[in-house]
Design an enzyme around this catalytic site. Structure first.
Site, short mmCIF file in Angstrom:
data_model
loop_
_atom_site.label_atom_id
_atom_site.label_comp_id
_atom_site.label_asym_id
_atom_site.label_seq_id
_atom_site.Cartn_x
_atom_site.Cartn_y
_atom_site.Cartn_z
N THR A 66 0.89 -1.23 0.22
CA THR A 66 -0.07 0.05 0.03
C THR A 66 0.85 1.29 -0.32
OG1 THR A 66 -0.02 0.17 2.38
CG2 THR A 66 -1.82 -1.05 1.33
N ASP A 146 -0.16 22.03 0.94
CA ASP A 146 0.69 21.15 1.42
C ASP A 146 1.82 21.75 1.91
OD1 ASP A 146 2.57 18.92 1.85
OD2 ASP A 146 1.67 17.98 0.18
N ARG A 208 -7.17 9.64 4.21
CA ARG A 208 -7.30 8.65 5.56
C ARG A 208 -8.53 9.33 6.33
NH1 ARG A 208 -4.67 5.52 3.45
NH2 ARG A 208 -2.78 4.56 3.98
N GLU A 237 -13.06 2.56 10.74
CA GLU A 237 -13.47 1.41 9.64
C GLU A 237 -13.12 0.12 10.52
OE1 GLU A 237 -10.96 2.03 6.29
OE2 GLU A 237 -11.91 3.92 5.88
N HIS A 254 -13.66 2.39 1.31
CA HIS A 254 -11.99 2.26 1.06
C HIS A 254 -11.47 1.37 -0.07
CE1 HIS A 254 -8.19 3.06 3.91
NE2 HIS A 254 -8.02 3.08 2.63
N GLY A 257 -8.30 3.11 -4.12
CA GLY A 257 -7.17 2.32 -4.69
C GLY A 257 -7.06 0.91 -5.19
#
Length: 383
Positions: A66, A146, A208, A237, A254, A257
């Site tokens: 991941t 960021d 997240r 979760e 989730h 991805g």
């Protein structure tokens, strides 16, 4: 060697079969008893890797297939001299596909072109950076927040989070979970910032779950119901807030991805790290074993309606409504927590936009550029 792997990691046998015996388990069933006699542990994000899991085991290498590593106690691994690898960037394109499919669906429902909206991106790493590039290629204006990257790279074109919230029609969260420090991200989107989002805006979280205060978002939606929301990640979760689930426009477990391509790249990256750790030659490459997509190309004429053509290409690869409907079907049968894990474990094969080639019989620059901007391969007949 003995290898224990999450059952949702693809191509484990193809990559690691030469190293020894392989055991597969669901991620939430990987416990101390299961890892005790293993040499290598391969996980995804739902398995917490720490002293409670590994103390007293034979494990000498941990790989997570991941992007994120917040489920791994890296300090503990370093103290015990246990090798470690993750797969940064492996499923970034998959997450961007999810974001674009979701935003396109909402834009269609509202009768407004995505190019007419300004998109704020919080976190400019592998996912956020690629999302910004694809949006830019489509002519979509984006704002980026960021702070660590702005500081380290001297980026004066970045903005602070409050400015981004004030100026964006769409807010996309793609930050890692950082628990403490100057740039902590837990509840980065807190009650104050959620209240500051302009009515009619879109809030999307595919980073997240704990970066967004779920309870505060639920209160905003209960009281005002003036935001469009896309949530793929959640606090607590798999036992997520069912009241919040019922209020958002796109709710998925989730899986942003979870393209096959992203998972396969993650497996390859960790395999390469394992071979390097043990001083062994890399004998297997993804290009040698990757399956072909069942749909390789579409052909468009120059008079194809742009929005319809773009929607067709997106949904040919990935229609986010499939996951909305599929997850809801599991939830009704199994309950929220069990459905969350079961849907991920039984996730249908999904390929990335980049696996589909779109051929044009005659040139249509605007349409071709829009489709290429979304991430598809394009080809003009005769070239």
């Amino acid at each position: 060697m003995r290898i224990l792997a999450d059952q949702n990691i693809p191509l484990i046998e193809a990559f690691f079969g030469e190293l020894g015996d392989i055991t597969r388990l669901p991620g939430r069933e990987i416990d101390a008893a299961a890892v005790r006699d293993q040499d290598i542990l391969l996980v995804r994000s739902i398995t917490r890797v720490d002293a409670a899991l590994l103390e007293g085991s034979r494990v000498r290498f941990v790989g997570t297939c991941t992007i994120g590593t917040d489920h791994v106690d890296l300090d503990y691994l370093r103290e015990r001299h246990i090798g470690f690898a993750s797969a940064p960037g492996s499923n970034a394109d998959s997450v961007v596909d999810y974001v674009l499919s979701s935003l396109l669906l909402l834009a269609e429902e509202e009768g407004e072109a995505l190019s007419e909206r300004s998109v704020g991106i919080v976190g400019a790493g592998n996912v956020g950076g690629r999302l910004a590039r694809r949006l830019g290629e489509m002519g979509v204006r984006s704002l980026i927040c960021d702070p660590p990257r702005a500081r380290d790279e001297g980026r004066e074109d970045f903005v602070d989070l409050d400015t981004l919230i004030a100026r964006s029609d769409v807010i996309c969260l793609h930050t890692p979970l950082v628990e403490s420090g100057e740039h902590a991200t837990r509840h980065l989107m807190d009650a104050r910032r959620i209240a500051a989002i302009r009515p009619g805006s879109v809030l999307l979280n595919a980073g997240r779950g704990a970066c967004l205060d779920n309870a505060a978002l639920r209160r905003r939606l209960e009281e005002q119901a003036d935001l469009r929301c896309v949530l793929d990640v959640w606090e607590q979760e798999p036992a997520i807030d069912e009241a919040l689930f019922a209020l958002v426009d796109i709710a998925t477990p989730h899986i942003a991805g979870h393209s096959l391509d992203g998972k396969m790249r993650g497996t390859e990256l960790v395999y390469q790290a394992v071979m390097q750790h043990y001083g062994l030659p890399v004998r297997c490459k993804l290009g040698q074993i990757k399956p072909d997509p069942w749909l390789r190309k579409l052909v468009l004429t120059e008079w194809a309606p742009p929005l319809e053509a773009l929607s067709l290409c997106v949904r040919a690869c990935y229609d986010v409504r499939r996951d909305m409907v599929g997850f809801e079907r599991y939830r009704r049968r199994l309950g929220m927590a069990q459905a969350f894990d079961r849907y991920r474990a039984e996730y249908p094969v999904r390929r990335e936009f980049s696996t589909l080639r779109v051929d044009f019989k005659k040139n249509n620059n605007d349409l071709r550029e829009a489709i290429a901007g979304f991430g598809f391969k394009v080809k003009l007949a005769g070239k």
